[in-house]
Enzyme design. Structure first.
Site, PDB file in Angstrom:
ATOM      1  N   HIS A 151       4.735   5.338   9.312  1.00 52.48           N
ATOM      2  CA  HIS A 151       3.765   5.277   8.409  1.00 52.48           C
ATOM      3  C   HIS A 151       2.157   5.506   8.683  1.00 52.48           C
ATOM      4  O   HIS A 151       1.893   5.273   9.992  1.00 52.48           O
ATOM      5  CB  HIS A 151       3.895   4.229   7.424  1.00 52.48           C
ATOM      6  CG  HIS A 151       3.286   4.394   6.356  1.00 52.48           C
ATOM      7  ND1 HIS A 151       2.991   3.217   5.416  1.00 52.48           N
ATOM      8  CD2 HIS A 151       3.305   5.073   5.291  1.00 52.48           C
ATOM      9  CE1 HIS A 151       2.282   3.374   4.215  1.00 52.48           C
ATOM     10  NE2 HIS A 151       2.771   4.784   4.288  1.00 52.48           N
ATOM     11  N   ASP A 152       1.451   5.979   7.906  1.00 52.42           N
ATOM     12  CA  ASP A 152       0.255   6.266   7.941  1.00 52.42           C
ATOM     13  C   ASP A 152      -0.182   7.368   9.233  1.00 52.42           C
ATOM     14  O   ASP A 152      -1.275   6.869  10.134  1.00 52.42           O
ATOM     15  CB  ASP A 152      -0.476   5.044   8.054  1.00 52.42           C
ATOM     16  CG  ASP A 152      -0.529   3.999   6.936  1.00 52.42           C
ATOM     17  OD1 ASP A 152      -0.560   4.682   5.797  1.00 52.42           O
ATOM     18  OD2 ASP A 152      -0.199   2.778   6.815  1.00 52.42           O
ATOM     19  N   HIS A 167      -2.742  -1.017  13.246  1.00 56.09           N
ATOM     20  CA  HIS A 167      -3.253   0.549  13.049  1.00 56.09           C
ATOM     21  C   HIS A 167      -4.197   0.652  14.368  1.00 56.09           C
ATOM     22  O   HIS A 167      -4.703   1.841  14.159  1.00 56.09           O
ATOM     23  CB  HIS A 167      -3.904   0.977  11.639  1.00 56.09           C
ATOM     24  CG  HIS A 167      -2.548   1.178  10.727  1.00 56.09           C
ATOM     25  ND1 HIS A 167      -1.880   0.062  10.343  1.00 56.09           N
ATOM     26  CD2 HIS A 167      -2.281   2.126  10.055  1.00 56.09           C
ATOM     27  CE1 HIS A 167      -0.980   0.414   9.704  1.00 56.09           C
ATOM     28  NE2 HIS A 167      -1.206   1.757   9.283  1.00 56.09           N
ATOM     29  N   GLY A 177      -1.940 -11.193   8.818  1.00 55.60           N
ATOM     30  CA  GLY A 177      -2.648  -9.951   8.541  1.00 55.60           C
ATOM     31  C   GLY A 177      -3.237  -9.129   9.855  1.00 55.60           C
ATOM     32  O   GLY A 177      -3.589  -9.620  10.425  1.00 55.60           O
ATOM     33  N   PHE A 193       0.669  -1.124  -0.006  1.00 60.42           N
ATOM     34  CA  PHE A 193      -0.005   0.040  -0.184  1.00 60.42           C
ATOM     35  C   PHE A 193       0.777   1.232   0.053  1.00 60.42           C
ATOM     36  O   PHE A 193       0.253   2.346  -0.132  1.00 60.42           O
ATOM     37  CB  PHE A 193      -0.845  -0.065   1.307  1.00 60.42           C
ATOM     38  CG  PHE A 193      -1.637  -1.216   1.409  1.00 60.42           C
ATOM     39  CD1 PHE A 193      -2.969  -1.502   0.492  1.00 60.42           C
ATOM     40  CD2 PHE A 193      -1.403  -2.204   2.206  1.00 60.42           C
ATOM     41  CE1 PHE A 193      -3.525  -2.718   0.575  1.00 60.42           C
ATOM     42  CE2 PHE A 193      -1.958  -3.535   2.495  1.00 60.42           C
ATOM     43  CZ  PHE A 193      -3.124  -3.668   1.663  1.00 60.42           C
TER      44      PHE A 193
END
Length: 218
Positions: free
Chosen positions: A171-172, A146, A77, A21
């Site tokens: 990140h993000d 997250h 995941g 991503f």
């Protein structure tokens, strides 16, 4: 921090072909940070391997510096990659067990990029691995779960291991919630790092923040 460094064309092509991503501009900023951090002669570590898109960039920088890139993931995941979520990829599901397993895809990614010899892949949960890790790191790239629970645990486990002069990359980081899928836990981790007094911001590239450790003690 120099921002004009770029990976070799083959590395960049492998990055763009890999599942993941991270946008190109953020990837280039990560690569520049990894090149700089590699000069410390310490390993470069990422939390959140997924299928190896960002690992390619860290591995290329590690190869040039003569150090190792370490990537940590349980490969089952994160919460947003499970069935029923927008970012779920059915191709990453183990057909026998019916659960997420990104490890085979990650290994193919590294093999195709020719970077297997420069990466140490650790399969496990980030807090558990952090407790077992004893040395300093030149760079820590936080790109795992997250939620506040997971992002906070990644920060607590790994930020203290960044050497003084080393880099913490997050990140993000979204100061404003964009939609129902945009969590702000990484933003809160970013604020926490700045508030600690141990880190100073170096650069901002879209949702990627690069911080330098300038003081001991977190």
């Amino acid at each position: 921090m120099a921002t004009d460094v770029a990976p070799a064309p083959g590395t960049l092509a492998a990055f763009e072909a890999a599942k993941g991503f991270m946008p190109l501009e953020e990837g280039l900023a990560l690569y520049a940070a990894a090149v700089e951090a590699g000069r410390l002669g310490l390993p470069l570590l990422e939390v959140g391997t997924y299928c190896g898109r960002s690992t390619i960039l860290l591995a290329d920088a590690a190869r040039a510096a003569g150090v190792s890139a370490v990537t940590v993931d349980h490969h089952r995941g994160s919460e947003e990659q499970q069935p029923g979520w927008e970012f779920h990829d059915p191709a990453t599901v183990d057909p026998e067990l019916g659960v997420m397993d990104t490890l085979p895809t990650f290994r193919r990614t590294l093999h195709r990029a020719g970077l297997e010899d420069h990466v140490i892949a650790v399969v496990g949960r980030s807090p558990q691995v952090a407790r077992a890790w004893g040395g300093e790191l030149g760079l820590v790239f936080v790109d795992g779960g997250h939620t506040d629970e997971h992002a906070g645990a990644d920060y607590e486990g790994w930020a203290p291991k960044v050497a003084v002069g080393g880099l913490l990359v997050i990140h993000d980081v979204f100061p404003v919630k964009l939609d129902e899928f945009t969590g702000q836990a990484p933003y809160r981790v970013y604020l926490r790092a700045l508030a600690s007094g141990a880190f100073t911001e170096v650069s901002v590239t879209d949702s990627l923040r690069v911080l330098r450790r300038t003081a001991p003690g977190i």
